[in-house]
Write an enzyme that holds these catalytic residues in place. Structure first.
Site, PDB file in Angstrom:
ATOM      1  N   ASP A   1       4.447  -3.548   7.849  1.00 43.02           N
ATOM      2  CA  ASP A   1       3.222  -4.128   7.283  1.00 43.02           C
ATOM      3  C   ASP A   1       2.613  -5.102   8.285  1.00 43.02           C
ATOM      4  OD1 ASP A   1       1.153  -5.168   5.789  1.00 43.02           O
ATOM      5  OD2 ASP A   1       2.437  -6.455   4.576  1.00 43.02           O
TER       6      ASP A   1
ATOM      7  N   LYS B   1      -3.734  -0.970   5.334  1.00 40.86           N
ATOM      8  CA  LYS B   1      -4.583  -2.044   4.806  1.00 40.86           C
ATOM      9  C   LYS B   1      -5.908  -2.027   5.549  1.00 40.86           C
ATOM     10  CE  LYS B   1      -0.886  -5.120   3.277  1.00 40.86           C
ATOM     11  NZ  LYS B   1      -0.226  -6.428   3.415  1.00 40.86           N
TER      12      LYS B   1
END
Length: 373
Positions: free
Chosen positions: A249, A273
């Site tokens: 992430d 994202k």
């Protein structure tokens, strides 16, 4: 017929209350701050976007204040007078003059896509190649830090059919305390739910070796960013030995990072994202790298409000496979909305509108009430 040009870009900081404090390894959120972007065009069309980060500068290099300052001082002058319908040209113009600033860039790209969708009468998903589904399964984060309260919250979510995937934020407490907390929750929920953890880089490699082993042996499905994004060789070693798959992430701060991680074999899952990659179109480039490398996908969030959440969702519903579902629950964490109709969550899914653009309208009265002056 002449092309519509960008006449004005306005950035608005909005502070919204949350249903409860949200505890992460590096920060506890008491509210969420959004930067709403309004992009007005000469044909009367307005595109809206959102740039949202977590905890001031605790998470990354951008804050709501820096996002607003940079959009006002740098992004807006570069884009004013440009062809609003040519998103490629607009974003390439930014690329030539602005480094980094992926959160701000994502908000601008979302606003350009929203405006173009409204102009053409198409949902943003159709501008991104076309949707292959109408809804996305959404995980819920259990972040109270209290084991009994987290179990009760998970049971409630299962009862009302809102979530059956749960992510636990760990890494701020001593390792053994965190492991005990997670294993107890998995034991209580059993096979009725998928339980995952996000360490937010909270462990060193020695802790991660033990943590990943215990969690994998106790049925935890996924371990997100257990160690520092800078320790690439450690990430590779962990990915090779952990019984539960490792998800990158914080390691992905750009599309180039995604390529480098894939080449090194540093993770078997990528969190997508839009804010970290620079927009809905940009995040799909990271998805393509992952797909080519055989890396699984997960639709991540920066806990955006309705605008950023749907900008993400329109990108994610174009993907053939989202093996690990999504985490687009940001609007559910807020007690107030700044759009006229909140996103629809039911039967464990977020339903993505088929109306033009992102499918949202700002509520002017609420926007005025919550904007920061």
């Amino acid at each position: 017929m002449s092309s519509p040009v960008i006449e004005r870009i306005e950035s608005i900081i909005v502070d919204l209350p949350t249903i409860r404090p949200h505890k992460l390894a590096m920060h506890t959120m008491q509210q969420q701050t959004l930067v709403i972007i309004r992009l007005r065009c000469s044909d009367g069309v307005e595109g809206i976007g959102e740039a949202t980060t977590i905890g001031g500068l605790a998470y990354g290099n951008e804050s709501p204040e820096s996002i607003k300052a940079n959009i006002d001082a740098h992004f807006a002058p570069l884009l004013k007078g440009q062809d609003a319908s040519n998103i490629n040209a607009c974003m390439q113009r930014l690329d030539k003059s602005i480094k980094g600033n992926t959160f701000a860039r994502s908000g601008i790209e979302s606003a350009l896509l929203d405006a173009q969708g409204k102009r053409l009468g198409l949902p943003v998903s159709e501008l991104l190649g076309g949707r292959v589904r109408d809804s996305l399964e959404v995980a819920w984060t259990l972040a109270s830090g209290d084991t009994a309260r987290d179990i009760a919250e998970a049971e409630q979510m299962l009862d009302i059919r809102r979530h059956r995937i749960f992510k636990l934020k760990i890494g701020a407490n001593p390792l053994e305390q965190d492991l005990k907390h997670v294993v107890a929750i998995k034991k209580a929920l059993g096979e009725r739910a998928s339980v995952r953890v996000d360490v937010n880089q909270g462990w060193d490699e020695s802790q991660a070796i033990r943590g990943c082993q215990v969690l994998g042996e106790n049925g935890i499905d996924l371990i997100e960013q257990p160690i520092s994004r800078i320790n690439r060789s450690g990430q590779v070693r962990l990915n090779q030995r952990s019984p539960a798959p490792i998800m990158a992430d914080e390691s992905i701060e750009s599309v180039a990072d995604a390529f480098s991680l894939a080449a090194d074999g540093a993770a078997s899952i990528f969190a997508l994202k839009i804010a970290k990659n620079g927009g809905p179109r940009a995040v799909l480039r990271t998805a393509q790298i992952a797909e080519a490398a055989g890396i699984a996908l997960y639709g991540g969030t920066m806990l955006e409000g309705a605008v950023g959440t749907l900008a993400s969702a329109h990108a994610f519903i174009t993907l053939e496979k989202l093996t690990w579902a999504t985490e687009l629950f940001g609007p559910l964490l807020l007690t107030e909305e700044i759009v006229t109709e909140a996103p629809v969550y039911r039967d464990f899914q977020l339903h993505v509108p088929r109306t033009p653009g992102l499918g949202l309208t700002l509520d002017e009265e609420r926007l005025a009430r919550f904007r920061r002056h």
